[in-house]
Write a protein that holds these residues in place. Structure first.
Motif, PDB file in Angstrom:
ATOM      1  N   PHE A   1      69.026 107.086  18.144  1.00  0.00           N
ATOM      2  CA  PHE A   1      70.232 107.033  18.986  1.00  0.00           C
ATOM      3  C   PHE A   1      69.787 107.983  20.345  1.00  0.00           C
ATOM      4  O   PHE A   1      69.870 107.522  21.354  1.00  0.00           O
ATOM      5  CB  PHE A   1      71.447 107.428  18.502  1.00  0.00           C
ATOM      6  CG  PHE A   1      72.071 106.760  17.329  1.00  0.00           C
ATOM      7  CD1 PHE A   1      72.212 105.251  17.924  1.00  0.00           C
ATOM      8  CD2 PHE A   1      72.794 106.616  16.519  1.00  0.00           C
ATOM      9  CE1 PHE A   1      72.742 104.087  16.973  1.00  0.00           C
ATOM     10  CE2 PHE A   1      73.287 106.077  15.889  1.00  0.00           C
ATOM     11  CZ  PHE A   1      73.330 104.458  15.790  1.00  0.00           C
TER      12      PHE A   1
ATOM     13  N   ASN B   1      78.886 102.727  17.708  1.00  0.00           N
ATOM     14  CA  ASN B   1      78.020 103.545  18.581  1.00  0.00           C
ATOM     15  C   ASN B   1      78.427 104.173  19.648  1.00  0.00           C
ATOM     16  O   ASN B   1      77.979 105.201  20.098  1.00  0.00           O
ATOM     17  CB  ASN B   1      76.918 102.303  18.958  1.00  0.00           C
ATOM     18  CG  ASN B   1      76.086 101.830  18.080  1.00  0.00           C
ATOM     19  OD1 ASN B   1      75.967 102.372  17.012  1.00  0.00           O
ATOM     20  ND2 ASN B   1      75.532 100.597  18.316  1.00  0.00           N
TER      21      ASN B   1
ATOM     22  N   SER C   1      77.468 105.591  11.208  1.00  0.00           N
ATOM     23  CA  SER C   1      76.292 105.563  12.118  1.00  0.00           C
ATOM     24  C   SER C   1      75.567 104.141  12.144  1.00  0.00           C
ATOM     25  O   SER C   1      75.156 103.738  12.993  1.00  0.00           O
ATOM     26  CB  SER C   1      75.303 106.520  12.193  1.00  0.00           C
ATOM     27  OG  SER C   1      74.500 106.472  11.024  1.00  0.00           O
TER      28      SER C   1
ATOM     29  N   ARG D   1      68.143 107.934  12.004  1.00  0.00           N
ATOM     30  CA  ARG D   1      68.809 107.189  13.126  1.00  0.00           C
ATOM     31  C   ARG D   1      69.374 107.919  14.109  1.00  0.00           C
ATOM     32  O   ARG D   1      69.255 107.383  15.341  1.00  0.00           O
ATOM     33  CB  ARG D   1      70.268 106.756  12.255  1.00  0.00           C
ATOM     34  CG  ARG D   1      70.971 105.299  13.012  1.00  0.00           C
ATOM     35  CD  ARG D   1      71.937 104.901  11.982  1.00  0.00           C
ATOM     36  NE  ARG D   1      71.535 104.308  10.762  1.00  0.00           N
ATOM     37  CZ  ARG D   1      71.626 104.858   9.688  1.00  0.00           C
ATOM     38  NH1 ARG D   1      72.667 106.040   9.475  1.00  0.00           N
ATOM     39  NH2 ARG D   1      71.152 104.402   8.500  1.00  0.00           N
TER      40      ARG D   1
ATOM     41  N   PRO E   1      77.993  99.033  14.106  1.00  0.00           N
ATOM     42  CA  PRO E   1      77.647  98.878  15.524  1.00  0.00           C
ATOM     43  C   PRO E   1      79.089  99.283  16.465  1.00  0.00           C
ATOM     44  O   PRO E   1      78.823  99.600  17.498  1.00  0.00           O
ATOM     45  CB  PRO E   1      77.631  97.150  15.790  1.00  0.00           C
ATOM     46  CG  PRO E   1      77.313  96.854  14.065  1.00  0.00           C
ATOM     47  CD  PRO E   1      78.013  97.753  13.273  1.00  0.00           C
TER      48      PRO E   1
ATOM     49  N   TYR F   1      69.853 106.009  23.962  1.00  0.00           N
ATOM     50  CA  TYR F   1      70.862 106.774  24.781  1.00  0.00           C
ATOM     51  C   TYR F   1      70.608 107.495  25.899  1.00  0.00           C
ATOM     52  O   TYR F   1      71.380 107.981  26.673  1.00  0.00           O
ATOM     53  CB  TYR F   1      72.219 107.142  23.998  1.00  0.00           C
ATOM     54  CG  TYR F   1      73.003 106.208  23.141  1.00  0.00           C
ATOM     55  CD1 TYR F   1      73.546 104.812  23.798  1.00  0.00           C
ATOM     56  CD2 TYR F   1      73.393 106.235  21.895  1.00  0.00           C
ATOM     57  CE1 TYR F   1      73.972 104.030  23.140  1.00  0.00           C
ATOM     58  CE2 TYR F   1      73.679 105.148  21.398  1.00  0.00           C
ATOM     59  CZ  TYR F   1      74.323 104.042  21.709  1.00  0.00           C
ATOM     60  OH  TYR F   1      74.807 103.195  21.001  1.00  0.00           O
TER      61      TYR F   1
END
Length: 106
Positions: A72, A37, A31, A68, A34, A76
């Protein structure tokens, strides 16, 4: 899919998989990259077995992953269900705060 080794994981490896089995440390590494992702976008549920380990040497990795994944979810605009399992967890209020659970709502 088993992602407990040093094998590089691709987006294709994650597509249409029912379960991913890994360690907190490996998910932490995945995670952080990059280029992974897009892989995170496929996650729908993360089960943390023995969540009471937050109070151990491995706790920093677990806490980092939870934070994290919440991040996300925000960027997102998707939901990843986080489920913590433990036979005993004395400080459940702190865990609820870490998981962003609102008291009185569940």
């Amino acid at each position: 899919i088993d992602v407990t080794t040093d094998k590089k994981i691709t987006k294709h490896d994650f597509k249409n998989k029912f379960a991913i089995i890994t360690t907190p440390e490996k998910l932490d590494i995945i995670s952080r990259k990059p280029y992974n992702n897009n892989i995170i976008k496929y996650l729908k549920l993360i089960i943390f077995d023995e969540i009471h380990l937050l109070n151990s040497d491995r706790g920093a990795s677990v806490e980092s992953i939870i934070a994290r994944m919440c991040y996300f979810c925000d960027i997102y605009k998707k939901k990843i269900r986080l489920l913590g399992l433990s036979a005993t967890f004395p400080n459940y209020d702190d865990l609820a705060e870490l998981f962003h659970i609102k008291k009185h709502q569940g």
